[in-house]
Scaffold this active site. Structure first.
Site, short mmCIF file in Angstrom:
data_model
loop_
_atom_site.label_atom_id
_atom_site.label_comp_id
_atom_site.label_asym_id
_atom_site.label_seq_id
_atom_site.Cartn_x
_atom_site.Cartn_y
_atom_site.Cartn_z
N SER A 1 0.87 -1.18 0.00
CA SER A 1 0.00 0.00 0.00
C SER A 1 0.90 1.22 0.00
O SER A 1 2.10 1.12 0.30
CB SER A 1 -0.89 -0.01 1.25
N TYR B 1 -2.45 -1.47 10.16
CA TYR B 1 -2.40 -1.54 8.71
C TYR B 1 -0.99 -1.24 8.20
O TYR B 1 -0.46 -1.94 7.35
CB TYR B 1 -3.42 -0.57 8.12
#
Length: 281
Positions: free
Chosen positions: A143, A156
């Site tokens: 990401s 995350y």
């Protein structure tokens, strides 16, 4: 270069979002598919949509990538159904809303089991087979939060930074061993999927308004569609690109982090504050 036409690919998280878009685009380019997800109904819908437009061999596999044994079963089934399988895309992922003090240990472990260990176990399960192919490619989804780390994303970011480090180290190992397997790590910026809508909320959060605000904020900044993201990833496979950035936002944040590795957040916080002020007018 890994040619798409005539290949067979395993894709996790294929029932929706980027995974679904990848399945549709790969099939359109002549690739057979082993599609995996927890959402069995969604998988069947994707397979049916592909079947109407293309004569490709499609198999569906209901698995939870947070469970290593289920990934192993998926790999065995996918390889048995597609002996020529030579592309693996570890795409499945989840999100979690809350600051570190609002998220308990079990929730962090749930996310990391899927977003990081799912990638590791998927890579380990398929790599021996991929190593026997003349051309093969692994794609691991990190990401932009594997490059920058905003507040409220401790779990995350931990997982996505780990995916980046694991993937880069393994890529170097494969190159040193003259392996036929190439590896790309993907850093999407804002891609308009349901990942935020489907996110879990930290057990320390009692304010439902924050969830709605997070969804609205994400929808406002997510400018890249899943089909565009899928096309960018496939182009990266074809060109054997080690790092695939998706979206102008990802490119900007990557550059900002390079120039201000320890202080990029002060710049981003001001930009976010200005965006909030404009939205409130």
């Amino acid at each position: 270069m890994t040619a798409i036409s005539g290949s067979a690919a395993a894709v996790t998280g294929a029932a929706s979002g980027i995974g679904r878009a990848l399945a549709l685009e790969l099939a359109a380019r002549g690739c057979d598919l082993a599609l995996a997800d927890r959402d069995e109904a969604g998988l069947l819908e994707v397979a049916a949509e592909i079947g109407k437009a293309h004569k490709r061999k499609i198999t569906t596999h209901r698995i939870d990538v947070g469970v290593a044994a289920e990934i192993e079963v998926f790999a065995q089934g996918a390889i048995a159904a597609h002996p020529g399988l030579n592309i693996v895309i570890n795409n499945a992922g989840v999100a979690l809303l809350g600051a570190f003090g609002e998220v308990d240990q079990a929730q962090m472990e749930w996310l990391i089991n899927i977003n990081f260990w799912g990638v590791v176990h998927g890579t380990r399960a398929f790599l021996p087979h991929l190593s026997t192919r003349r051309e093969a490619h692994i794609v691991n989804l990190s990401s932009i939060f594997g490059i920058v780390a905003p507040p409220g994303q401790t779990a995350y970011c931990a997982a996505k930074f780990a995916v980046r480090g694991f993937s880069e180290s393994l890529r170097h190992e494969l190159a040193m061993a003259n392996s036929p397997v190439k590896l790309s790590v993907v850093h999407p910026g804002g891609v308009l999927t349901n990942i935020v809508r489907n996110s879990r909320t930290g057990r320390g959060i009692s304010d439902n308004a924050r969830r709605a605000e997070s969804i609205d904020r994400f929808d406002a900044i997510a400018k890249t569609t899943p089909p565009i993201a899928a096309q960018r990833i496939i182009a990266g496979i074809e060109k054997n690109q080690p790092r695939i950035l998706i979206g102008n936002d990802a490119k900007f944040l990557d550059l900002l982090q390079r120039f201000r590795p320890a202080t990029y957040w002060s710049v981003l916080a001001k930009r976010i504050e200005k965006m909030g002020a404009k939205a409130g007018k």
